[in-house]
Every structure is written in structure tokens, then in C-alpha cells.
Write a protein that holds these residues in place. Structure first.
Motif: not given
Length: 232
Positions: A4-9, A117-122, A135-141, A162-165
């Protein structure tokens, strides 16, 4: 394998100062393919959202006034993520907020690590690209992912990106789009995704004539270089 790819605000940056979650966005991956099963909710944080946070995600106090409380959605959220591997960018931030919310409940829920389980993409990105912006923008680029539609942060949109990244960061495979309405515009590197239920493509073996032609070509390479990678 279910991920499960997850994000919060949130209302601010530190749950220890009383900040709360205001949005959760999740997308499901099974065997590295998007299933179309996602979870998304806005939450009334029972406190004021700081202006600095609004500037980041654009979610206002007025918008959240009639949204459910975390206590109202806690059980359905837990059921959605339970047993999966959570894929999160800067996991300590999101997990810290989720555990804080779980602990505030009348019937407290143990830490999320007890269920997932927890996987940290950073952390993955920093290991793979040391000394660079991750960061996410840099990885997208870096990976050629089109995120031009991302003017503000949003939990569900950021989870989809983030799923694509993650798929490219962890193995070079991009996700497979299920939603017919989505096009190359939002895909990774302009790649159109195909349904996760699509049958695997057949593997066709070379016939006798093709195999002989290939071996003849390899023999010519051996004469020129002494060895070819197929012999290793």
C-alpha cells in the motif's frame, strides 16, 4: 505481495505539538501492479490548520469543517492497510502521525508497525542517489515521471506519483494503469499502463532455423572478440 503506497497531509509538522492528520491517500499494489483499489479520506482534525501547511496542500479549515473525525474512519483505515507493506516517502513522518492518531483513540490501536511492514522510499533514494536531492519532485524529474499536474501536495495524488517512483526506483518497472480515463499524460515516462488482470504474454521459443542462425551469429562474434556474454 500486497503493498500500500501511502501519503498523508497534516495541520503542521509535529504531532507532539498537537498537529493532526487531515488527509490520507493510499493506492494498492499487488505483485507490483496497481489494482485500482485505493483509499482516500479527508479528516476534521478538531483544531486549526496552520497557514504554512495550507500553503503546501491547499486544504482549508472551512473545507474540513464537515469531514469525519479520525475516530470515525480509524477502523476502516486499519482494515485497508492491515497485513500489507506500506510504501511511504519519509516514512517516519507519516508513521509518526498515524501512531499518534491511533494513540488518541478511546480504544487505542497499537502502532502501525504491529500490523504492517514499512518501506521508506526516501531511504531507498538516498542510498541509490547519495548527495542528490531525493524529494518526490526531484525523483520525478530524475525518472522522467510527469508530475506537471501536481501544483499542490495532495495525499492521493502523491501516493499515485510515489507508486510510479517506487517501481522505477526499486527495479525499473513502472506501474500498470487500470483507469481508462487516465492517459500517457499522467503516466511514468509517457508509458500507458495495462490492466493488472491482463493475462501474461506468451513466451515463444526460437525454432530450429532461428536457433541455428543465432548460433552462427554468436560464432562470428567469438572469432572477433574471443568470448560473448551468452557463454558466461
Amino acid at each position: 505481495m500486497r503493498q500500500v503506497v501511502l501519503d498523508t497531509e497534516t495541520t503542521g509538522i509535529n504531532p507532539q505539538l498537537g498537529h493532526r492528520i487531515i488527509e490520507i491517500g493510499c493506492v494498492e499494489l499487488i505483485d507490483r501492479k496497481l489494482t485500482g483499489n485505493h483509499y482516500h479520506v479527508y479528516i476534521n482534525p478538531e483544531r486549526v490548520v496552520e497557514q504554512e501547511a495550507i500553503d503546501v496542500h491547499g486544504i482549508t479549515n472551512e473545507f474540513l469543517a464537515d469531514k469525519p473525525l479520525f475516530a470515525d474512519i480509524a477502523q476502516e483505515f486499519l482494515e485497508y492497510i492491515k497485513g500489507s507493506e506500506l510504501v511511504i516517502h519519509n516514512a517516519a513522518f507519516d508513521v509518526g502521525f498515524i501512531n499518534y492518531e491511533f494513540n488518541l483513540l478511546v480504544n487505542k490501536i497499537p502502532p502501525v508497525e504491529n500490523y504492517c511492514g514499512v518501506l521508506d522510499t526516501l531511504a531507498m533514494a538516498r542510498e541509490k542517489h547519495p548527495g542528490q536531492k531525493n524529494n518526490l519532485d526531484a525523483l520525478c524529474k530524475r525518472y522522467g515521471i510527469n508530475n506537471s499536474h501536481r501544483e499542490l501536495h495532495g495525499a492521493l495524488l502523491d501516493s499515485e506519483i510515489l507508486a510510479d517512483v517506487y517501481l522505477l526506483l526499486s527495479g525499473g518497472q513502472t506501474s500498470l494503469l487500470l483507469d481508462k480515463e487516465k492517459t500517457d499524460e499522467g503516466g511514468a515516462g509517457g508509458i500507458r499502463r495495462l490492466p493488472g488482470t491482463r493475462k501474461p504474454l506468451p513466451v515463444l521459443a526460437a525454432n530450429t532455423e532461428e536457433a541455428a542462425s543465432h548460433e552462427k551469429y554468436l560464432e562470428s562474434l567469438r572469432k572477433k572478440s574471443g568470448q560473448v556474454i551468452w557463454d558466461l
